[in-house]
Design an enzyme around this catalytic site. Structure first.
Site, PDB file in Angstrom:
ATOM      1  N   LYS A  83       0.840  -1.194   0.000  1.00 52.07           N
ATOM      2  CA  LYS A  83       0.000   0.000   0.000  1.00 52.07           C
ATOM      3  C   LYS A  83       0.875   1.243   0.000  1.00 52.07           C
ATOM      4  CE  LYS A  83      -4.010   1.994   2.387  1.00 52.07           C
ATOM      5  NZ  LYS A  83      -5.035   1.787   3.449  1.00 52.07           N
ATOM      6  N   SER A 157      -9.430   2.855   1.876  1.00 53.72           N
ATOM      7  CA  SER A 157      -8.289   3.432   1.195  1.00 53.72           C
ATOM      8  C   SER A 157      -7.340   2.402   0.593  1.00 53.72           C
ATOM      9  CB  SER A 157      -7.504   4.319   2.155  1.00 53.72           C
ATOM     10  OG  SER A 157      -6.985   3.576   3.252  1.00 53.72           O
ATOM     11  N   SER A 181     -10.958   0.778   5.808  1.00 50.49           N
ATOM     12  CA  SER A 181     -10.092   0.798   4.623  1.00 50.49           C
ATOM     13  C   SER A 181      -9.538  -0.549   4.198  1.00 50.49           C
ATOM     14  CB  SER A 181      -8.932   1.784   4.839  1.00 50.49           C
ATOM     15  OG  SER A 181      -9.409   3.105   4.855  1.00 50.49           O
TER      16      SER A 181
END
Length: 473
Positions: A83, A157, A181
């Site tokens: 990420k 996210s 997320s």
């Protein structure tokens, strides 16, 4: 082997077995995924930084270690993209913002552990600006598209991670979760995301190391693969004051479990606290029926989440002020409006405001603890909506109810965040229009393994994860 695409959709556990028996080399596996990325990523925009040559060197080294009979880590030879909020030494880390775009000289703890476990880093996955919001777009790389319906959101996210998994670009992915997320993008993209118990995956570096609101965790296409990744990233570390002592290896154990007699609570709307689109409710309702078929005792019930919204918003605003307040002072126009507003809300908090939130947080914990004395798990929707147009910032209404801001539509996830309970998003089926819907499985305090077992049993009974996206290459 059949085709490279088939290889890219094998489970991580299957790929690991093929690597260890030398039926497949790490180099072959990497090249199959790099070819898949080259073909699919331009449409999906999930992987935003690619380090192919570095990955090729690591794959060659991985094959040499296998040939030499060396001891191998649990993720040995598996490709992964991290990420883009997670620091990666020597690899561009943008945080989705020109204000933080650069090349760090250290790894986040979660990346450090994944590399130590033998995984091969191939790049970074897309995020919203500084991870704020459950829809993945930013001014550097643009928006990530849902592999099941290009033009719709992949969630966030950890949206780039979920979309890359669903597209067959990687077999495992790391992510993080404050208000949903890890769970929301998993739901939108028909993959699995686990929000672990706070401290299960130690968080370092962290400005507020005592906070339990934001956690890092694993994603994959199956629950067993998610548990495999968790086994590599969980476990104690002195750099985190809230790290749990239980070793990560516990999560490498088989997940098979007979659910007969399991006490299951089911709430479609958290006791009326959240509106839910009818097609989401219908898909999750069908999923709940599966548990009855598995021998569970299912009742409609919900813990008392009174004032959980106030707790989340207060603690999140405080967290945003810590994280972004100084940056906002230096670059007042450089941050997107929603981040500035949250940081400004944090600055307006008084001591009594924060103290009240902590007292309410404690009361909430005990109410949920007592609830799980009567039930083993709680089932509810992950997201209140199906994937929406990639061009909008967030849904402004859900089932005819207006949303006040960009957080409201994810209340079904963030109200669970503040309970401190482990929560799993597992594929629950599809709408008549072919859009994925996730089921959220919530367990008692620190019962991460039990939640994974329940999710695994549901997954085995349904097989929704096997449905691949079409039309992306």
């Amino acid at each position: 082997m059949t085709t490279d695409d088939d290889l890219c959709f094998r489970t991580a556990l299957e790929l690991s077995d093929l690597l260890r028996t030398r039926e497949l080399s790490a180099r072959e596996l990497l090249e199959a995924h790099l070819a898949r990325i080259e073909r699919v990523n331009p449409a999906v925009n999930a992987i935003v930084t690619l380090v192919a040559e570095r990955a090729r060197e690591a794959a060659a080294e991985a094959d040499e270690r296998i040939a030499a009979g060396e001891e191998l880590g649990p993720l040995h030879g598996l490709p992964i993209a991290h990420k883009d909020l997670h620091e990666t030494a020597g690899i561009r880390t943008s945080h989705g913002s020109p204000l933080a775009d650069g090349v760090p000289d250290r790894d986040d703890l979660v990346v450090e552990r994944i590399r130590a476990a033998g995984a091969i880093t191939i790049g970074k996955t897309n995020v919203p600006e500084f991870g704020a919001g459950s829809h993945t777009f930013n001014p550097i790389f643009g928006a990530t598209h849902n592999p099941y319906a290009l033009g719709l959101s992949a969630g966030g996210s950890s949206g780039g991670a979920a979309a890359a998994l669903a597209s067959g670009m990687i077999p495992i992915a790391d992510g993080s979760d404050t208000g949903g997320s890890l769970r929301n993008p998993a739901s939108f993209c028909n993959v699995v995301g686990l929000r672990p118990s706070p401290g299960r995956v130690p968080n370092w570096p962290a400005a507020d190391a005592w906070s339990t609101l934001g956690v890092k965790g694993p994603m994959a296409r199956t629950v067993a693969d998610t548990a495999l990744l968790l086994s590599a990233i969980a476990g104690p570390d002195a750099r985190s004051p809230i790290a749990l002592e239980e070793p990560g290896a516990r999560f490498a154990r088989p997940l098979d479990r007979d659910l007969t007699g399991l006490r299951v609570a089911w709430s479609p709307d958290l006791g009326g606290l959240v509106p839910v689109q009818p097609e989401v409710a219908a898909a999750v309702e069908s999923a709940v029926e599966v548990f009855t078929g598995l021998g569970c005792v299912v009742e409609r019930a919900c813990p008392d989440l009174t004032e959980a919204d106030e707790v989340f918003r207060t603690l999140r605003a405080s967290m945003f002020e810590v994280a972004f307040g100084p940056l906002m002072d230096r670059h007042p126009e450089g941050l997107k409006r929603t981040i500035r507003e949250n940081a400004e809300a944090g600055r307006k908090l008084t001591g009594p405001d924060v103290a009240r939130a902590e007292v309410l947080h404690t009361q909430l914990y005990h109410r949920v603890r007592e609830f799980f004395g009567r039930y083993d798990v709680l089932l509810l929707p992950v997201s209140q909506v199906v994937p929406f147009d990639v061009g909008i910032e967030y849904p402004t209404e859900v089932a005819g109810v207006a949303m006040d801001d960009y957080l409201d539509w994810m209340r079904s996830a963030y109200l669970i965040s503040v309970t401190g309970s482990p929560a799993l998003s597992v594929p629950a089926g599809f709408t008549p229009g072919g859009l994925p819907v996730g089921l959220q499985i919530v367990g008692p305090h620190r019962a991460d393994f039990a939640v994974l077992q329940v999710g695994h049993a549901f997954e085995q009974a349904t097989g929704h994860w096997r449905r691949r996206p079409t039309g992306i290459g």
